[in-house]
Design a protein around this motif. Structure first.
Motif, short mmCIF file in Angstrom:
data_model
loop_
_atom_site.label_atom_id
_atom_site.label_comp_id
_atom_site.label_asym_id
_atom_site.label_seq_id
_atom_site.Cartn_x
_atom_site.Cartn_y
_atom_site.Cartn_z
N LEU A 296 36.46 44.72 25.83
CA LEU A 296 36.36 44.40 27.16
C LEU A 296 37.20 43.22 27.85
O LEU A 296 37.32 42.24 27.20
N PHE A 297 38.16 43.53 28.79
CA PHE A 297 38.88 42.55 29.31
C PHE A 297 38.64 42.12 30.86
O PHE A 297 38.69 43.02 31.64
N VAL A 298 38.14 41.03 31.12
CA VAL A 298 37.64 40.89 32.68
C VAL A 298 38.24 39.34 32.95
O VAL A 298 38.35 38.63 32.01
N THR A 299 38.21 39.03 34.10
CA THR A 299 38.74 37.72 34.46
C THR A 299 36.95 37.08 34.99
O THR A 299 36.06 37.65 35.21
N GLY A 300 37.26 35.82 34.66
CA GLY A 300 36.02 34.93 35.02
C GLY A 300 35.41 35.51 36.56
O GLY A 300 34.33 35.40 36.67
N GLU A 301 36.20 35.64 37.29
CA GLU A 301 35.65 35.91 38.70
C GLU A 301 35.14 37.40 38.47
O GLU A 301 34.09 37.44 39.32
N LYS A 302 35.62 38.11 37.97
CA LYS A 302 35.02 39.66 37.87
C LYS A 302 33.66 39.47 37.13
O LYS A 302 32.69 40.20 37.67
N PHE A 303 33.43 38.72 36.31
CA PHE A 303 32.39 38.70 35.37
C PHE A 303 31.27 37.82 36.38
O PHE A 303 30.12 38.42 36.46
#
Ligand code: ADP
Ligand code: MG
Length: 488
Positions: A211-218
């Motif tokens: 899983l690869f997300v940005t802090g913002e997306k999280f």
């Protein structure tokens, strides 16, 4: 459709270009379409010849769908479109509004015998649908940027450690460093490395769910989960359906209470069952003011690795690599100029290179040092007289209230050796000078002395806050052409 179908190839292409002219800005039209030459290579296949790779890539990335669409709209049939680089493209088209251009004689007439408008429209709709389905399908699995691989990453002094750590983690997730926390300024390659790990893991361990997300997306997912009462799904996604969690720019969650809470439990759940976590941030955990203490301490459980601004040699190597990837022919003096003047980060370095080549390509000029200076004037400011070893020595001597000759002397007292090492470090980071050259200008010191000084200061910078401040103050006073290599 009641429109008149084109009767010749050139009629078709002129109509398409007329249509494109109304859909893209004048600037884009002139820049990207002006020097193209269009040919019907075989029925259903258009070949567009362009003078440079750069224009080819730009057209392919930005205008391919539009070109295909207009070909379809004008002719009511689908065409494949290919691009070919040909140095001296002779324009076969008059780029005048429709009607004003004389029709060019042609021997090739589009084959329309077996053409059926209904079939073509259906085909077109099907192709659009399959594209949409593809897009939706990719949403459920992590998609990495294929350009951000380990192979495309230039390893240099500032990023060696992080690179090695990422390679180790990608080779054996959760075996070496967990969590791996990467921190450093913008544009230094954090996102690139995170992608590279993801790509390698997907290749080497296809069964692992990454899983690869940005802090913002999280953060946004947490907000949505709360709003739509979906926290159960969110937890399942991050805590149970994930083997490797990559979060880019985790600093974004600092100060967002519910997100930090959610992340804290996610972290614990994954960590307990030995799942790999990699986080990137623009600063160290201890410098994240609004981050909970319990998270700060967890971030330090594995390896904290910082990524620093590249030194001159690495900047040169990166420019050469990018030029090679993009098919630019990069002259030595141009490369040196960019590497000496664009020092802040790699994103700007790349940007400067592309800007120079885009300009030259659009204007049909050769990339020379003069042209580079001119194009980058607005980026690097009016390039100041080059900074020199002597300039740095004077500044450092002033700062520590010494004489320049003290820095060049052989005396090893700490009160002299320390400023001398700082001066050597600054020279190495900011000037295109080799270790022996610097040694020579410091009273004929051996190159190993300079190497030792640079290594030592770099090492100290990892933990010594007052040294960081001193270096930052000195760099500010040095008046770099623009920005400075933030080596802290
Ligand atoms: P960050 O996430 O640290 O802000 P990025 O990973 O987005 O930085 O990097 C910015 C740009 O610089 C990207 O295009 C990336 O490919 C490039 N880049 C960064 N470091 C390197 C490197 N060591 N070698 C080659 N390209 C690099
Ligand atoms: Mg990034």
């Amino acid at each position: 459709m009641t429109q008149e179908l084109p009767t010749t190839d050139s009629d078709l292409f002129n109509k398409v270009l007329d249509a494109l002219r109304t859909k893209v800005s004048d600037f884009n039209f002139k820049n990207w379409f002006q020097h193209t030459s269009w040919h019907l290579e075989e029925p259903g296949r258009v070949l567009i010849k362009v003078p440079t790779k750069f224009i080819r890539d730009w057209l392919a990335d930005h205008f391919l769908e539009l070109i295909k669409f207009e070909l379809f709209r004008v002719s009511e049939r689908e065409y494949d479109v290919l691009f070919k680089v040909e140095k001296n493209v002779n324009r076969t088209l008059e780029l005048f509004p429709q009607g004003a251009a004389p029709a060019l004689p042609t021997t090739e007439t589009p084959k329309v015998e077996d053409y059926s408008p209904v079939k073509a429209v259906n085909q077109f709709i099907r192709s659009q649908e399959s594209r949409t389905t593809q897009r939706l399908a990719t949403i459920t699995q992590t998609v990495f940027n294929p350009k951000y691989t380990f192979a495309n990453f230039v390893v240099g002094n500032g990023n060696q450690l992080v690179h090695a750590a990422c390679k180790a983690v990608a080779a054996q997730p959760a075996k070496s460093y967990n969590p791996l926390f990467i921190y450093g300024g913008v544009g230094l390659g954090k996102t690139h490395l995170l992608n590279a790990v993801g790509i390698d893991v997907q290749k080497n361990y296809p069964h692992l769910r990454v899983l690869f997300v940005t802090g913002e997306k999280f953060t946004n997912e947490v907000i949505d989960a709360i709003r739509y009462d979906k926290t159960f799904e969110l937890r399942r996604k991050y805590r149970e359906s994930c083997d490797i969690l990559l979060i880019d720019d985790i600093q974004f969650i600092a100060g967002k209470e519910r997100t930090m809470e959610e992340f804290f439990h996610t972290f614990n759940a994954l960590y307990e069952v030995r799942k790999q976590i990699i986080l990137t941030s623009d600063r160290m955990p201890k410098d994240m003011a609004k981050l909970e203490e319990r998270l700060k301490s967890r971030f330090g459980w594995g390896l904290l690795a910082d990524i620093q601004a590249p030194d001159y040699e690495t900047r040169m190597a990166i420019l050469h690599k990018k030029a090679e990837e993009d098919g630019f022919d990069l002259a030595g003096d141009v490369c040196e100029f960019i590497a000496s003047n664009v020092t802040a980060n790699i994103r700007e370095l790349e940007g400067a290179l592309v800007r120079v080549y885009a300009f030259a390509s659009l204007a049909g000029l050769q990339v020379t040092l003069d042209l580079t200076r001119e194009v980058l004037k607005s980026v690097v400011g009016n390039v100041k007289p080059a900074l020199s070893v002597e300039g740095i020595q004077n500044k450092v001597a002033d700062y520590f209230q010494l004489r320049t000759s003290d820095l060049k002397s052989k005396r090893r007292h700490r009160a002299l050796a320390y400023p001398r090492q700082i001066a050597m470090y600054l020279c190495k980071i900011h000037l295109p000078a080799s270790f022996p050259e610097i040694g020579h200008k410091f009273g004929g010191k051996d190159h190993t002395t300079v190497m030792h000084a640079v290594q030592k200061i770099k090492k100290c910078l990892e933990s010594d806050a007052s040294l960081k401040t001193q270096i930052a103050e000195l760099e500010k006073g040095l008046d770099f052409p623009r920005g400075h290599a933030n080596a802290c």
